[in-house]
Write an enzyme that holds these catalytic residues in place. Structure first.
Site, PDB file in Angstrom:
ATOM      1  N   TRP A 168      31.440  36.224  47.029  1.00 61.06           N
ATOM      2  CA  TRP A 168      31.046  36.102  48.429  1.00 61.06           C
ATOM      3  C   TRP A 168      31.279  37.369  49.239  1.00 61.06           C
ATOM      4  CZ3 TRP A 168      35.418  37.194  51.040  1.00 61.06           C
ATOM      5  CH2 TRP A 168      36.638  36.782  50.523  1.00 61.06           C
ATOM      6  N   LYS A 192      23.671  32.168  40.346  1.00 63.95           N
ATOM      7  CA  LYS A 192      24.461  31.251  41.163  1.00 63.95           C
ATOM      8  C   LYS A 192      25.037  32.062  42.319  1.00 63.95           C
ATOM      9  CE  LYS A 192      28.659  28.744  41.800  1.00 63.95           C
ATOM     10  NZ  LYS A 192      28.669  29.310  43.159  1.00 63.95           N
ATOM     11  N   PRO A 193      24.529  31.860  43.537  1.00 61.43           N
ATOM     12  CA  PRO A 193      25.088  32.590  44.673  1.00 61.43           C
ATOM     13  C   PRO A 193      26.462  32.037  45.037  1.00 61.43           C
ATOM     14  CG  PRO A 193      23.487  31.007  45.456  1.00 61.43           C
ATOM     15  CD  PRO A 193      23.467  30.932  43.945  1.00 61.43           C
ATOM     16  N   GLU A 266      34.092  41.184  35.962  1.00 62.01           N
ATOM     17  CA  GLU A 266      34.739  42.117  36.894  1.00 62.01           C
ATOM     18  C   GLU A 266      35.642  41.266  37.769  1.00 62.01           C
ATOM     19  OE1 GLU A 266      35.960  43.583  40.011  1.00 62.01           O
ATOM     20  OE2 GLU A 266      33.885  43.569  40.735  1.00 62.01           O
ATOM     21  N   GLY A 268      40.008  40.884  39.327  1.00 61.36           N
ATOM     22  CA  GLY A 268      40.792  41.335  40.461  1.00 61.36           C
ATOM     23  C   GLY A 268      41.281  42.760  40.351  1.00 61.36           C
ATOM     24  N   CYS A 300      37.593  43.779  45.722  1.00 57.72           N
ATOM     25  CA  CYS A 300      38.389  43.856  44.500  1.00 57.72           C
ATOM     26  C   CYS A 300      38.914  45.263  44.272  1.00 57.72           C
ATOM     27  CB  CYS A 300      37.563  43.400  43.305  1.00 57.72           C
ATOM     28  SG  CYS A 300      35.990  44.253  43.134  1.00 57.72           S
ATOM     29  N   GLU A 401      47.309  39.996  43.946  1.00 58.41           N
ATOM     30  CA  GLU A 401      46.186  40.376  44.802  1.00 58.41           C
ATOM     31  C   GLU A 401      46.155  39.487  46.041  1.00 58.41           C
ATOM     32  OE1 GLU A 401      41.561  41.648  44.132  1.00 58.41           O
ATOM     33  OE2 GLU A 401      42.249  39.833  43.121  1.00 58.41           O
ATOM     34  N   LYS A 471      42.683  46.121  31.595  1.00 59.39           N
ATOM     35  CA  LYS A 471      43.644  45.020  31.630  1.00 59.39           C
ATOM     36  C   LYS A 471      43.010  43.753  32.229  1.00 59.39           C
ATOM     37  CE  LYS A 471      46.833  47.761  33.597  1.00 59.39           C
ATOM     38  NZ  LYS A 471      48.135  48.298  34.058  1.00 59.39           N
ATOM     39  N   GLY A 474      39.275  42.933  33.914  1.00 60.20           N
ATOM     40  CA  GLY A 474      38.040  42.537  33.264  1.00 60.20           C
ATOM     41  C   GLY A 474      37.554  43.534  32.240  1.00 60.20           C
TER      42      GLY A 474
END
Length: 502
Positions: A168, A192-193, A266, A268, A300, A401, A471, A474
């Site tokens: 988002w 998928k949005p 992809e 955190g 991110c 995070e 790590k 991703g």
């Protein structure tokens, strides 16, 4: 678009402005309601009001979208000349550019991104669409020298139907990263949005009508359980790309493992920005503030941990706190706003809980540390830029995070300590380095465990530079030629050659 009055009045006018648009599933070139008839309404985080109704899809629409994408691939998209695909993608991009203001407004309303930044987000995403189209035309074959008795070469073939699950925080930008690569490589797409922000992505797909063949790009809005899981688990989906949190990424890996579906993840980041003692301190302070506060820290790759050498700490903090004055929240529809609300109220509560954790752990709040007060902010998910000092590397706030406008100051005494602290987290997505010494810059770039290292700047990803993490951040790469390669399967061909018959 000229909206006037109070914050609430401006947003009500904006909601009316887009009320003629329909946000159903976009499947096989048509906008349709969910078969169940269910809908949901994403919330405008600036005023905590629903924006418009969106189809709440489920596995039935996923099945239809995958079938449409499969037919479009079989009907010629996959076999089309790369130059012809690229021309159609450029035509779609031109149409999207003609609707730039509309797409930016939709992003602002659903995410809270300041309008100028939403516009930049959309423009950047379209640049990636164009980049992939251009690079796909330049792809070359591979010949393997084997001597005179055979001819060996490598074909790169598309998977067919691919799935993209978007975050988002940058919906159109990440659509450009993922869908652009998939389509340019010859695949078709089912998107998928993000549930909090389905509007701009759905509208972008609708604008492909009459340009891309029906079924080449499809959008199915809905929840992760209703849409995301059936998409990943569908036997006809050959490749999935996801950007989001580590727990969701791990769940996607488990689901994809059952069908042995390749995934790009992809996830955190807990990214360091290292200020060495020879840095231009004022420039480093401005860069650090931008790296942490842009998009309200909801990135991110945000510069969340600021590692500062003890010799320049006091000077840096003074300059940095002065820079933060330019990042106070405001109405994202108002000209000059640099920071809007967080994307939704539950996320604001999560950020505030982390701030309380920081206080409990003994860190010192230098700036902010609470939601924004004032009548104009009462209903929105606003949060003040927040900075902690006296942060120790093993604190939760230095390891986990937060994903908000919160940065953490950590002091180091020498190069080895800086690298040790920078790498002592579970993530390895990006890093920033502030130094005027080229040797320090190159050594640190090599020693830091991160997929992207930006020196004397931040947010340095541009088309052609691969983006992805080490790590728990991703694996797989986007934004560069590697993304096209990851959307194809390599096939080795070796043909035995007989002696000439004459």
């Amino acid at each position: 678009m000229n909206f006037t009055g109070t914050t609430r009045e401006r947003h009500e006018q904006a909601h009316d402005h887009i009320s003629d648009l329909a946000f159903g599933a976009y499947i096989d070139g048509e906008t349709r309601d969910a078969s169940s008839g269910a809908t949901f309404a994403p919330t405008d985080p600036a005023v905590d009001e629903p924006i418009t109704q969106v189809a709440r899809c489920d596995a039935a629409e996923v099945t239809d979208a995958v079938a449409a994408a499969g037919d479009a691939f079989d009907d010629g998209w996959g076999a089309m000349e790369a130059s012809d695909r690229a021309a159609l993608l450029r035509e779609w991009v031109a149409e999207l550019r003609d609707h730039l203001d509309e797409l930016a407004l939709l992003e602002t309303l659903e995410v809270g991104k300041p309008l100028a930044y939403a516009r930049a987000d959309v423009e950047n995403g379209l640049d990636f669409f164009e980049y992939y189209a251009n690079v796909s035309v330049a792809q070359e074959g591979e010949h393997v020298p084997t001597g005179g008795d055979s001819h060996a070469y490598v074909r790169h073939e598309p998977y067919g139907v691919t799935g993209q699950i978007l975050p988002w925080n940058y919906p159109i930008l990440l659509m450009g990263w993922k869908v652009g690569a998939a389509l340019a490589a010859g695949n078709t797409s089912v998107v998928k949005p993000p549930s909090p922000a389905p509007l701009a992505v759905t509208r972008a797909a609708q604008l492909a009508d009459g340009i891309l063949p029906d079924g080449v790009v499809n959008v199915v809005p809905g929840s992760g359980s209703d849409v995301g899981e059936p998409l990943i688990d569908h036997p006809d989906v050959g490749k999935v790309s996801f950007t989001g949190s580590v727990p969701v990424g791990q769940s996607i890996m488990r689901t994809a493992a059952d069908s042995v579906t390749p995934v790009t993840l992809e996830l955190g980041g807990k990214n360091p920005f290292i200020v060495f003692p020879d840095a231009d301190v004022e420039e480093a302070a401005a860069t650090a503030a931008t790296g942490g506060m842009y998009n309200a820290g909801q990135s991110c790759d945000s510069a969340t941990r600021i590692l500062v050498h003890e010799d320049v700490k006091a000077e840096f903090v003074d300059a940095y706190l002065e820079e933060l004055e330019g990042w106070e929240p405001g109405d994202p529809l108002a000209e000059g706003t640099t920071m809007g609300p967080l994307a939704y109220e539950d996320h604001r509560r999560s950020v505030d809980e982390y701030v309380e954790v920081g206080r409990e752990e003994g860190a010192t709040v230098l700036h902010g540390g609470e939601p924004v007060e004032g009548e104009a902010f009462d209903d929105g998910a606003y949060y003040r830029p927040t900075v902690f000092d006296d942060v120790e590397p093993d604190m939760r706030i230095a390891q986990e995070e937060v994903f908000g406008p919160v940065q953490f100051l950590i002091t180091f005494s020498d190069y080895a300590e800086a690298i040790e602290v920078a790498n002592d987290v579970d993530y390895g997505l990006t890093a920033g380095i502030a130094t005027t010494n080229p040797s320090v810059a190159h050594r640190a770039a090599a020693d830091v465990e991160a997929g992207s290292v930006w020196i004397n700047q931040y947010f340095g990803t541009v088309p052609g530079t691969p983006f992805g993490g080490f790590k728990q951040s991703g694996f797989g790469r986007e934004c560069a030629q590697q993304a096209l390669e990851e959307h194809t399967r390599a096939k080795s061909v070796n043909l035995a050659l007989d002696d000439p018959p004459y």
